[in-house]
Design a protein around this motif. Structure first.
Motif, PDB file in Angstrom:
ATOM      1  N   TRP A  13     -11.674  43.517  65.985  1.00 42.89           N
ATOM      2  CA  TRP A  13     -10.704  42.903  65.084  1.00 42.89           C
ATOM      3  C   TRP A  13     -10.243  43.853  63.995  1.00 42.89           C
ATOM      4  N   TRP A  14     -11.042  44.886  63.678  1.00 46.08           N
ATOM      5  CA  TRP A  14     -10.688  45.767  62.580  1.00 46.08           C
ATOM      6  C   TRP A  14      -9.414  46.558  62.871  1.00 46.08           C
ATOM      7  N   VAL A  15      -9.122  46.789  64.144  1.00 48.11           N
ATOM      8  CA  VAL A  15      -7.882  47.487  64.508  1.00 48.11           C
ATOM      9  C   VAL A  15      -6.677  46.663  64.049  1.00 48.11           C
ATOM     10  N   ILE A  16      -6.735  45.356  64.275  1.00 42.90           N
ATOM     11  CA  ILE A  16      -5.643  44.464  63.859  1.00 42.90           C
ATOM     12  C   ILE A  16      -5.533  44.444  62.337  1.00 42.90           C
ATOM     13  N   ALA A  17      -6.662  44.340  61.663  1.00 36.36           N
ATOM     14  CA  ALA A  17      -6.659  44.305  60.198  1.00 36.36           C
ATOM     15  C   ALA A  17      -6.136  45.613  59.619  1.00 36.36           C
ATOM     16  N   TYR A  18      -6.570  46.727  60.174  1.00 35.96           N
ATOM     17  CA  TYR A  18      -6.159  48.044  59.661  1.00 35.96           C
ATOM     18  C   TYR A  18      -4.658  48.255  59.802  1.00 35.96           C
ATOM     19  N   GLU A  19      -4.132  47.922  60.975  1.00 38.43           N
ATOM     20  CA  GLU A  19      -2.693  48.091  61.193  1.00 38.43           C
ATOM     21  C   GLU A  19      -1.893  47.123  60.322  1.00 38.43           C
ATOM     22  N   GLY A  20      -2.404  45.905  60.134  1.00 42.66           N
ATOM     23  CA  GLY A  20      -1.721  44.948  59.279  1.00 42.66           C
ATOM     24  C   GLY A  20      -1.659  45.419  57.839  1.00 42.66           C
ATOM     25  N   LEU A  21      -2.750  45.983  57.344  1.00 40.95           N
ATOM     26  CA  LEU A  21      -2.763  46.515  55.977  1.00 40.95           C
ATOM     27  C   LEU A  21      -1.808  47.685  55.829  1.00 40.95           C
ATOM     28  N   LYS A  22      -1.727  48.540  56.842  1.00 41.50           N
ATOM     29  CA  LYS A  22      -0.809  49.675  56.782  1.00 41.50           C
ATOM     30  C   LYS A  22       0.633  49.209  56.683  1.00 41.50           C
ATOM     31  N   VAL A  23       0.987  48.183  57.463  1.00 35.98           N
ATOM     32  CA  VAL A  23       2.364  47.675  57.439  1.00 35.98           C
ATOM     33  C   VAL A  23       2.705  47.084  56.072  1.00 35.98           C
ATOM     34  N   ILE A  24       1.776  46.301  55.511  1.00 30.98           N
ATOM     35  CA  ILE A  24       2.043  45.650  54.226  1.00 30.98           C
ATOM     36  C   ILE A  24       2.107  46.657  53.098  1.00 30.98           C
ATOM     37  N   LEU A  25       1.192  47.620  53.081  1.00 25.35           N
ATOM     38  CA  LEU A  25       1.121  48.565  51.977  1.00 25.35           C
ATOM     39  C   LEU A  25       2.190  49.643  52.051  1.00 25.35           C
ATOM     40  N   ARG A  26       2.982  49.665  53.135  1.00 20.89           N
ATOM     41  CA  ARG A  26       4.125  50.579  53.185  1.00 20.89           C
ATOM     42  C   ARG A  26       5.262  50.124  52.281  1.00 20.89           C
ATOM     43  N   ARG A  27       5.258  48.853  51.922  1.00 17.55           N
ATOM     44  CA  ARG A  27       6.336  48.316  51.094  1.00 17.55           C
ATOM     45  C   ARG A  27       6.101  48.702  49.642  1.00 17.55           C
ATOM     46  N   LYS A  28       6.960  49.531  49.117  1.00 17.90           N
ATOM     47  CA  LYS A  28       6.788  50.018  47.754  1.00 17.90           C
ATOM     48  C   LYS A  28       6.970  48.905  46.737  1.00 17.90           C
ATOM     49  N   LEU A  29       7.928  47.998  46.993  1.00 15.63           N
ATOM     50  CA  LEU A  29       8.144  46.901  46.061  1.00 15.63           C
ATOM     51  C   LEU A  29       6.919  45.990  45.982  1.00 15.63           C
ATOM     52  N   PHE A  30       6.233  45.825  47.105  1.00 17.32           N
ATOM     53  CA  PHE A  30       5.020  45.003  47.138  1.00 17.32           C
ATOM     54  C   PHE A  30       3.960  45.603  46.229  1.00 17.32           C
ATOM     55  N   ILE A  31       3.803  46.905  46.284  1.00 20.41           N
ATOM     56  CA  ILE A  31       2.796  47.577  45.464  1.00 20.41           C
ATOM     57  C   ILE A  31       3.200  47.548  43.991  1.00 20.41           C
ATOM     58  N   ILE A  32       4.479  47.806  43.713  1.00 25.98           N
ATOM     59  CA  ILE A  32       4.940  47.898  42.322  1.00 25.98           C
ATOM     60  C   ILE A  32       4.926  46.541  41.633  1.00 25.98           C
ATOM     61  N   LEU A  33       5.421  45.505  42.322  1.00 24.07           N
ATOM     62  CA  LEU A  33       5.605  44.208  41.686  1.00 24.07           C
ATOM     63  C   LEU A  33       4.381  43.308  41.737  1.00 24.07           C
ATOM     64  N   ILE A  34       3.454  43.569  42.651  1.00 25.12           N
ATOM     65  CA  ILE A  34       2.306  42.668  42.821  1.00 25.12           C
ATOM     66  C   ILE A  34       0.986  43.359  42.500  1.00 25.12           C
ATOM     67  N   LEU A  35       0.704  44.457  43.171  1.00 26.25           N
ATOM     68  CA  LEU A  35      -0.589  45.105  42.985  1.00 26.25           C
ATOM     69  C   LEU A  35      -0.702  45.804  41.637  1.00 26.25           C
ATOM     70  N   THR A  36       0.386  46.422  41.187  1.00 34.74           N
ATOM     71  CA  THR A  36       0.340  47.143  39.910  1.00 34.74           C
ATOM     72  C   THR A  36       0.038  46.219  38.727  1.00 34.74           C
ATOM     73  N   PRO A  37       0.717  45.062  38.573  1.00 32.06           N
ATOM     74  CA  PRO A  37       0.351  44.155  37.461  1.00 32.06           C
ATOM     75  C   PRO A  37      -1.088  43.671  37.532  1.00 32.06           C
ATOM     76  N   ALA A  38      -1.590  43.447  38.749  1.00 34.12           N
ATOM     77  CA  ALA A  38      -2.983  43.021  38.885  1.00 34.12           C
ATOM     78  C   ALA A  38      -3.941  44.115  38.420  1.00 34.12           C
ATOM     79  N   ILE A  39      -3.594  45.362  38.704  1.00 34.01           N
ATOM     80  CA  ILE A  39      -4.426  46.490  38.267  1.00 34.01           C
ATOM     81  C   ILE A  39      -4.360  46.642  36.750  1.00 34.01           C
ATOM     82  N   ILE A  40      -3.161  46.440  36.180  1.00 36.67           N
ATOM     83  CA  ILE A  40      -3.004  46.522  34.725  1.00 36.67           C
ATOM     84  C   ILE A  40      -3.867  45.463  34.036  1.00 36.67           C
TER      85      ILE A  40
END
Length: 281
Positions: free
Chosen positions: A22-49
């Motif tokens: 199952w980790w192959v599916i999870a790994y590829e899914g994370l790669k697809v999601i984390l390629r989106r720069k807006l996702f990282i900037i608008l969601i993950l960055t405020p959470a880190i702040i």
């Protein structure tokens, strides 16, 4: 001239696999999601702040609290950090998880998945892990780091001796925060081929339960049981119980039962909808 037999020959080798397919599916899914720069900037960055803000508060409390001989870091502090991540949890599920199965259904990718040595359970675990890893990265992991920070900055081991149980509460509450909404997201994603519909229904359920609860309270003149209809109310009550902030065990026990039933129902829906072959009647 040699003549070769072109007939079917059964493979007699031994199929070797492992339990982490199952980790192959999870790994590829994370790669697809984390390629989106807006996702990282608008969601993950405020959470880190927010994590750094709470880390600064711990440093300030430790520095100035020690001067005044005051301990301002209580279980409520770690509970508030986890609960304040609920906004980012919903955003991650909406923008990162609503299409995680719907897109596979739209492109008929399930047949490709199940043509490999993957089972339906492997597929579901992989999709759950994809969302859960992201959610744990903004709840359990930073909260544990905050706990370790304060334990290290403390002048003695008093805080660690008296509050070691908070590690278990943090892990348990992160699962309460993340598992129900993960299964709800995947269940909704499995019943439609459009990630937009899945996202809209998810937001409608999570936020709409508050409206429904208020309507029932008006109709039944402030009935307390109507509070249990609200999604985030149940999450809040369970958290207070886990962190020792609520004496009424029966109240957060009911909330825990509601979240458990919701998770099981969503799992059954998802398990029923995910099939290798779609039969059209």
């Amino acid at each position: 001239m040699p003549i070769h037999d072109q007939s079917y020959r059964h493979w007699e080798g031994e199929l070797k696999s492992h339990s982490f397919r199952w980790w192959v599916i999870a790994y590829e899914g994370l790669k697809v999601i984390l390629r989106r720069k807006l996702f990282i900037i608008l969601i993950l960055t405020p959470a880190i702040i927010q994590f750094f803000v709470f880390g600064g508060l711990i440093y300030g409390f430790n520095t100035f609290g020690a001067m005044a001989n005051i301990n301002q870091i209580t279980p409520d502090f770690f509970f508030r950090f986890c609960f304040q991540q609920t906004f980012f949890i919903l955003l991650i599920c909406v923008f990162g998880g609503s299409g995680i199965i719907a897109n596979d259904l739209k492109s008929n990718a399930l047949q490709l998945y199940f043509s490999k040595p993957l089972t339906r359970s492997d597929y579901i675990i992989g999709k759950v892990a994809t969302i859960l890893v992201m959610l744990e990265c903004i709840t359990a992991i930073p909260c544990i780091l905050l706990f370790i920070e304060y334990a290290v900055l403390s002048q003695d081991l008093t805080f660690l001796r008296e509050n070691y149980w908070l590690i278990g509460s943090i892990i348990a509450y992160s699962l309460v925060l993340n598992l129900p909404i993960t299964f709800l997201t995947l269940a909704l994603s499995s019943i439609t081929k459009s990630y937009r519909y899945s996202a809209i229904i998810l937001v409608g359920i999570v936020l709409g339960t508050t409206v429904i609860s208020k309507l029932f309270q008006i109709i039944f003149r402030g009935a307390d049981w109507a509070n249990f209809i609200m999604y985030w109310y149940n999450i809040n009550v369970i958290g207070k119980g886990l962190f020792g902030m609520k004496d009424e065990f029966s109240e957060w026990q009911w909330s825990l039962a509601i979240m458990l039933v919701l998770t099981i129902v969503c799992f059954l829906i998802m398990f029923r909808k995910i099939k290798g072959v779609e039969i059209v009647k």
